[in-house]
Design a protein around this motif. Structure first.
Motif, PDB file in Angstrom:
ATOM      1  N   ASP A   1       0.818  -1.201   0.000  1.00 50.70           N
ATOM      2  CA  ASP A   1       0.000   0.000   0.000  1.00 50.70           C
ATOM      3  C   ASP A   1       0.854   1.255   0.000  1.00 50.70           C
ATOM      4  OD1 ASP A   1      -2.435  -1.323  -0.053  1.00 50.70           O
ATOM      5  OD2 ASP A   1      -2.401  -1.623   2.109  1.00 50.70           O
TER       6      ASP A   1
ATOM      7  N   ASN B   1       3.127   0.247  -7.976  1.00 48.62           N
ATOM      8  CA  ASN B   1       2.025  -0.616  -7.570  1.00 48.62           C
ATOM      9  C   ASN B   1       0.829  -0.435  -8.500  1.00 48.62           C
ATOM     10  OD1 ASN B   1      -0.679  -0.614  -5.663  1.00 48.62           O
ATOM     11  ND2 ASN B   1       0.707  -2.297  -5.230  1.00 48.62           N
TER      12      ASN B   1
ATOM     13  N   ASP C   1      -3.171  -1.525  -8.277  1.00 46.95           N
ATOM     14  CA  ASP C   1      -4.180  -2.064  -7.365  1.00 46.95           C
ATOM     15  C   ASP C   1      -5.542  -1.998  -8.043  1.00 46.95           C
ATOM     16  OD1 ASP C   1      -5.722  -2.903  -5.239  1.00 46.95           O
ATOM     17  OD2 ASP C   1      -5.097  -1.317  -3.875  1.00 46.95           O
TER      18      ASP C   1
ATOM     19  N   ASN D   1      -9.276  -3.100  -7.919  1.00 42.28           N
ATOM     20  CA  ASN D   1     -10.169  -3.514  -6.836  1.00 42.28           C
ATOM     21  C   ASN D   1     -11.620  -3.385  -7.281  1.00 42.28           C
ATOM     22  OD1 ASN D   1     -11.480  -3.974  -4.405  1.00 42.28           O
ATOM     23  ND2 ASN D   1     -10.167  -2.599  -3.239  1.00 42.28           N
TER      24      ASN D   1
ATOM     25  N   ARG E   1      -9.889  -8.416  -5.863  1.00 47.04           N
ATOM     26  CA  ARG E   1      -8.810  -7.427  -5.896  1.00 47.04           C
ATOM     27  C   ARG E   1      -7.534  -8.065  -6.443  1.00 47.04           C
ATOM     28  NH1 ARG E   1      -6.358  -4.255  -0.603  1.00 47.04           N
ATOM     29  NH2 ARG E   1      -5.160  -2.725  -1.775  1.00 47.04           N
TER      30      ARG E   1
ATOM     31  N   ASN F   1      -3.707  -6.848  -6.450  1.00 52.28           N
ATOM     32  CA  ASN F   1      -2.796  -5.830  -5.927  1.00 52.28           C
ATOM     33  C   ASN F   1      -1.377  -6.305  -6.204  1.00 52.28           C
ATOM     34  OD1 ASN F   1      -1.780  -3.624  -4.593  1.00 52.28           O
ATOM     35  ND2 ASN F   1      -2.253  -4.381  -2.555  1.00 52.28           N
TER      36      ASN F   1
END
Length: 138
Positions: free
Chosen positions: A35, A67, A69, A71, A105, A107
């Motif tokens: 995160d 990153n 992500d 979702n 999700r 990630n």
């Protein structure tokens, strides 16, 4: 009565502003995402069965990872994520369980210890198995 009407107008204005904001290499590792670090800006989108949406992430400075992500949160639907480098080489494609969990999700951290190639990275989101319309963010 005027207070209710004013509150309703403020609510509509907030909803309008929020909806107006939506729009639009060799790799050492691709791992379950964190995160932190550089990521693709999270904005809400929709997708249907068999539909493809494209998203872009400019990398303009020297970094060793970024990153992605994706979702959507609905475990009954399935999306597929493709990641391409700035030369449009496919880095990989990922399903919900790519990060070790089936949770609506994906990630992913894209890592290259010698430095991520600068330029525009591309993510393709595909509605692999979607009932109706699925909301997602990336």
């Amino acid at each position: 009565m005027k207070r209710i009407a004013i509150a309703f107008l403020v609510f509509l204005l907030c909803v309008s502003v929020a909806s107006a904001s939506s729009s639009e290499t060799a790799i050492d590792a691709v791992s379950s995402g964190s995160d932190s670090g550089i990521g693709i800006l999270s904005v809400s989108y929709t997708i249907t069965q068999g539909q493809t949406n494209w998203h872009y992430k400019p990398i303009t400075s020297s970094v060793q990872s970024f990153n992605v992500d994706l979702n959507w949160g609905d475990k009954t639907d399935s999306l597929k994520l493709y990641i391409y480098d700035p030369s449009y080489n496919l880095i990989g494609y990922y399903y919900d369980s790519a990060d070790g969990k089936r949770d609506g999700r994906i990630n992913i951290d894209v890592v290259d210890n010698s430095g991520i190639e600068q330029g525009t990275w591309t993510c393709r989101v595909y509605g692999y198995s979607v009932s109706g319309t699925e909301d997602y963010s990336i």
